[in-house]
Design a protein around this motif. Structure first.
Motif, PDB file in Angstrom:
ATOM      1  N   ALA B 239       0.831  -1.209   0.000  1.00 40.91           N
ATOM      2  CA  ALA B 239       0.000   0.000   0.000  1.00 40.91           C
ATOM      3  C   ALA B 239       0.863   1.256   0.000  1.00 40.91           C
ATOM      4  N   LEU B 240       2.013   1.188   0.698  1.00 43.08           N
ATOM      5  CA  LEU B 240       2.870   2.376   0.788  1.00 43.08           C
ATOM      6  C   LEU B 240       3.595   2.644  -0.525  1.00 43.08           C
ATOM      7  N   LEU B 241       4.039   1.562  -1.189  1.00 44.01           N
ATOM      8  CA  LEU B 241       4.880   1.715  -2.372  1.00 44.01           C
ATOM      9  C   LEU B 241       4.076   1.676  -3.669  1.00 44.01           C
ATOM     10  N   ARG B 242       2.764   1.858  -3.567  1.00 49.78           N
ATOM     11  CA  ARG B 242       1.905   1.691  -4.735  1.00 49.78           C
ATOM     12  C   ARG B 242       2.243   2.686  -5.847  1.00 49.78           C
ATOM     13  N   MET B 243       2.685   3.899  -5.427  1.00 44.82           N
ATOM     14  CA  MET B 243       2.933   4.957  -6.412  1.00 44.82           C
ATOM     15  C   MET B 243       4.154   4.663  -7.294  1.00 44.82           C
ATOM     16  N   LEU B 244       5.094   3.896  -6.721  1.00 48.34           N
ATOM     17  CA  LEU B 244       6.351   3.697  -7.437  1.00 48.34           C
ATOM     18  C   LEU B 244       6.159   2.799  -8.653  1.00 48.34           C
ATOM     19  N   PRO B 245       6.989   2.983  -9.672  1.00 47.02           N
ATOM     20  CA  PRO B 245       6.784   2.233 -10.911  1.00 47.02           C
ATOM     21  C   PRO B 245       7.396   0.838 -10.875  1.00 47.02           C
ATOM     22  N   GLY B 246       6.857  -0.027 -11.682  1.00 44.83           N
ATOM     23  CA  GLY B 246       7.470  -1.318 -11.992  1.00 44.83           C
ATOM     24  C   GLY B 246       7.522  -2.295 -10.835  1.00 44.83           C
ATOM     25  N   ALA B 247       8.632  -3.015 -10.788  1.00 47.63           N
ATOM     26  CA  ALA B 247       8.767  -4.110  -9.839  1.00 47.63           C
ATOM     27  C   ALA B 247       8.961  -3.609  -8.415  1.00 47.63           C
ATOM     28  N   ILE B 248       9.349  -2.354  -8.253  1.00 45.25           N
ATOM     29  CA  ILE B 248       9.577  -1.828  -6.900  1.00 45.25           C
ATOM     30  C   ILE B 248       8.271  -1.790  -6.124  1.00 45.25           C
ATOM     31  N   ALA B 249       7.157  -1.583  -6.831  1.00 39.63           N
ATOM     32  CA  ALA B 249       5.865  -1.452  -6.157  1.00 39.63           C
ATOM     33  C   ALA B 249       5.490  -2.734  -5.414  1.00 39.63           C
ATOM     34  N   SER B 250       5.866  -3.884  -5.986  1.00 42.22           N
ATOM     35  CA  SER B 250       5.458  -5.138  -5.344  1.00 42.22           C
ATOM     36  C   SER B 250       6.551  -5.678  -4.425  1.00 42.22           C
ATOM     37  N   PHE B 251       7.602  -4.879  -4.181  1.00 43.87           N
ATOM     38  CA  PHE B 251       8.695  -5.349  -3.332  1.00 43.87           C
ATOM     39  C   PHE B 251       8.301  -5.207  -1.857  1.00 43.87           C
ATOM     40  N   PRO B 252       8.258  -6.309  -1.114  1.00 40.83           N
ATOM     41  CA  PRO B 252       7.839  -6.215   0.295  1.00 40.83           C
ATOM     42  C   PRO B 252       8.942  -5.649   1.176  1.00 40.83           C
ATOM     43  N   LEU B 253       9.041  -4.334   1.216  1.00 44.73           N
ATOM     44  CA  LEU B 253      10.146  -3.666   1.906  1.00 44.73           C
ATOM     45  C   LEU B 253      10.078  -3.891   3.412  1.00 44.73           C
ATOM     46  N   LEU B 254       8.857  -3.795   3.979  1.00 42.13           N
ATOM     47  CA  LEU B 254       8.720  -3.863   5.436  1.00 42.13           C
ATOM     48  C   LEU B 254       8.954  -5.269   5.975  1.00 42.13           C
ATOM     49  N   ARG B 255       8.933  -6.278   5.078  1.00 46.21           N
ATOM     50  CA  ARG B 255       9.126  -7.638   5.565  1.00 46.21           C
ATOM     51  C   ARG B 255      10.580  -7.928   5.884  1.00 46.21           C
TER      52      ARG B 255
END
Lengths: 97, 322
Positions: B239-255
Motif C-alpha cells: 500500500a505504501l509503495l503503490r505509487m512507485l513504478p514497476g517491480a519496486i511497487a510489489s517489493f515487500p520492503l517492510l518484511r
C-alpha cells in the motif's frame, strides 16, 4: 444454495475460533497472579531471586497449557475445519439426486 | 564421564594432535543436512502463491499396508537435526584428555556438568543415569525449534513428531511405575475409591497428550503469528509503495527485518523454554511415578529369597526387620 451453506460453515468456524479463544482469559489471570506472588516473594527474600524466577517461569509455562489448547482448537477451526466441512457438504450434495 | 575420561586416557603429556580433516568433515556433516533441507524446500516448494498457513509439505508418499507413510518437510528437518546433533557430539568429544587444553572439551564438560547437576537437583543421585536422555531430549527439541531460524519448517510444530517424543517419555514413566510391581501399578488406578478408576485412567493418558499439545501448540502459535505478521507487513508495504513504478511497487520492503523481532520471542525463547519444560516434565513424572518404598521392599525381599536359595544364613538385622 450451496454457496450459502458454505458461507454459513466458514462464518461459524470463525465464530467458533473466536469463542474458543475466550479460554485465554484464564491463563492470563493465573499467570498474572503467579508473577505477582513471585514479585512478593522476591521482595521478601531477594537472595532467592534465581530459584523463584525459574520456578515461576516453569509454573507459568504449565499454566499456559489450557490457553494453548484453546489456541490449537482455534487454529484448527480457521485453517483446517472449513475445508473438511465443505468437502463433507459437497459429497452430501452430490448424493442427492 | 569423569571416569571414562580417565580410563580412556592414561597419563600422557604428548597426546596425538586431533586430525583437522576429520573436524572439517564433521562440520560439513553438521551443515550439509540443513543445506539439503533448504534445497528440498526450494525444489518442491510452490512459490508465487504468496504467504499462506499450511501444514508441512509432503515430499514423498511411501505405500504401507495400513496407512501410507508421508515423508514431510517436518520429517526431513527432524532427520537433519538428528544427523547434525550427532556430528556436533562427535566433534565435541574428539581428542578428550585428562587435563583439557582444547576449547571443545571444556564446552563438552560444561554441558555434561550442567546436565548432571540439573538431573541431580530434580531427581536425586539415584537417577543420575537419566542425564544423557534428558540432554538428548533437550537438544533435539531445542534445535528442532531453532531450525525455523533457517527458514525451515520447525519439526516441533508438527503434532505427530512431538507426539512421538511424548509416547517415548510416557513409556519411560510407565516403565518406572511398573518397577513397584504390576499389581501395585494396577491397584493405583482404584486409589481413593474404585469409583475413581475412569478418572485415574483419563488422568494417566492425559500426561502424554498434554505434553505433546503444549510443545506443539507453543511452536505452532509462533509460526502462525509470524506468518500472519509477515503477510500483513507485505500488504502494508504494497500500500505504501503503490505509487512507485514497476517491480519496486510489489517489493515487500517492510518484511525485511521486522518479523525477525518476533522470532526472538517465538522461536528462540519459546523454543528453548519448551525444550526445557518437556525435559523437566519427563523427569518429574518419572520421579513422582517411581514407587520408591515399594521398589526397595521388593528388592529386599528378592535379595532375601536369593540368599535363602543360596543356602546362606540370613543376616540377623533383616530377620529383625521382617
Amino acid at each position: 444454495m450451496t454457496a450459502l451453506a458454505i458461507g454459513i460453515i466458514i462464518g461459524c468456524c470463525a465464530l467458533g475460533a473466536g469463542i474458543a479463544m475466550i479460554a485465554g482469559i484464564g491463563p492470563g489471570i493465573g499467570e498474572g497472579y503467579a508473577v505477582g506472588k513471585a514479585c512478593e516473594a522476591i521482595g521478601r527474600q531477594p537472595e532467592a531471586k534465581g530459584a523463584v524466577t525459574s520456578t515461576m517461569i516453569m509454573g507459568c509455562a504449565i499454566a499456559e497449557t489450557t490457553g494453548i489448547y484453546a489456541l490449537v482448537i482455534a487454529i484448527l477451526l480457521i485453517f483446517v475445519a472449513p475445508g473438511r466441512f465443505v468437502d463433507i457438504l459437497t459429497k452430501a450434495v452430490r448424493q442427492i439426486p | 564421564m569423569q571416569n571414562s575420561i580417565q580410563s580412556r586416557n592414561p597419563d600422557r603429556t604428548t597426546a596425538k594432535k586431533p586430525n583437522k580433516f576429520v573436524d572439517f568433515l564433521l562440520v560439513l556433516m553438521m551443515i550439509l543436512p540443513f543445506a539439503g533441507c533448504i534445497a528440498l524446500k526450494v525444489l518442491f516448494g510452490n512459490p508465487g502463491k504468496g504467504i499462506n498457513v499450511t501444514g508441512a509439505q509432503i515430499y514423498f508418499t511411501v505405500k504401507m499396508p495400513l496407512q501410507d507413510m508421508y515423508i514431510t518437510e517436518g520429517t526431513a528437518v527432524s532427520a537433519a537435526v538428528v544427523i547434525a546433533l550427532f556430528a556436533l557430539v562427535l566433534l565435541l568429544t574428539r581428542g578428550l584428555r585428562r587435563d583439557p587444553d582444547t576449547k571443545r572439551q571444556l564446552v563438552a564438560e560444561f554441558i555434561v556438568e550442567k546436565c548432571d547437576a540439573f538431573v541431580e537437583d530434580n531427581m536425586g543421585r539415584g537417577f543420575l543415569g537419566f542425564s544423557p536422555f534428558v540432554a538428548a531430549v533437550m537438544a533435539l527439541s531445542a534445535f528442532s525449534s531453532l531450525s525455523s531460524l533457517l527458514g525451515l519448517y520447525p519439526p516441533t510444530s508438527d503434532i505427530s513428531i512431538v507426539a512421538g517424543w511424548a509416547v517415548v517419555s510416557f513409556s519411560l514413566i510407565t516403565f518406572y511405575k511398573l518397577r513397584g510391581g504390576a499389581w501395585n501399578y494396577f491397584r493405583g488406578f482404584f486409589e481413593p475409591i474404585p469409583l475413581f478408576a475412569p478418572m485415574n485412567v483419563i488422568s494417566e493418558l492425559s500426561t502424554p497428550v498434554s505434553m505433546a499439545f503444549r510443545h506443539y501448540g507453543n511452536v505452532l502459535s509462533g509460526y502462525v503469528v509470524s506468518t500472519l505478521v509477515a503477510a500483513g507487513l507485505s500488504s502494508v508495504s504494497a500500500a505504501l509503495l503503490r505509487m512507485l513504478p514497476g517491480a519496486i511497487a510489489s517489493f515487500p520492503l517492510l518484511r525485511i527485518g521486522i518479523p525477525a523481532v518476533l522470532s526472538i520471542y517465538f522461536d528462540v525463547f519459546s523454543g528453548i523454554m519448551q525444550a526445557f519444560i518437556f525435559a523437566v516434565l519427563t523427569i518429574l513424572n518419572v520421579k513422582n511415578g517411581f514407587p520408591e518404598e515399594e521398589y526397595e521392599r521388593r528388592m529386599r525381599k528378592k535379595q532375601a529369597r536369593r540368599l535363602e536359595r543360596e543356602g546362606k544364613k540370613r543376616p540377623e538385622r533383616e530377620k529383625n526387620a521382617a
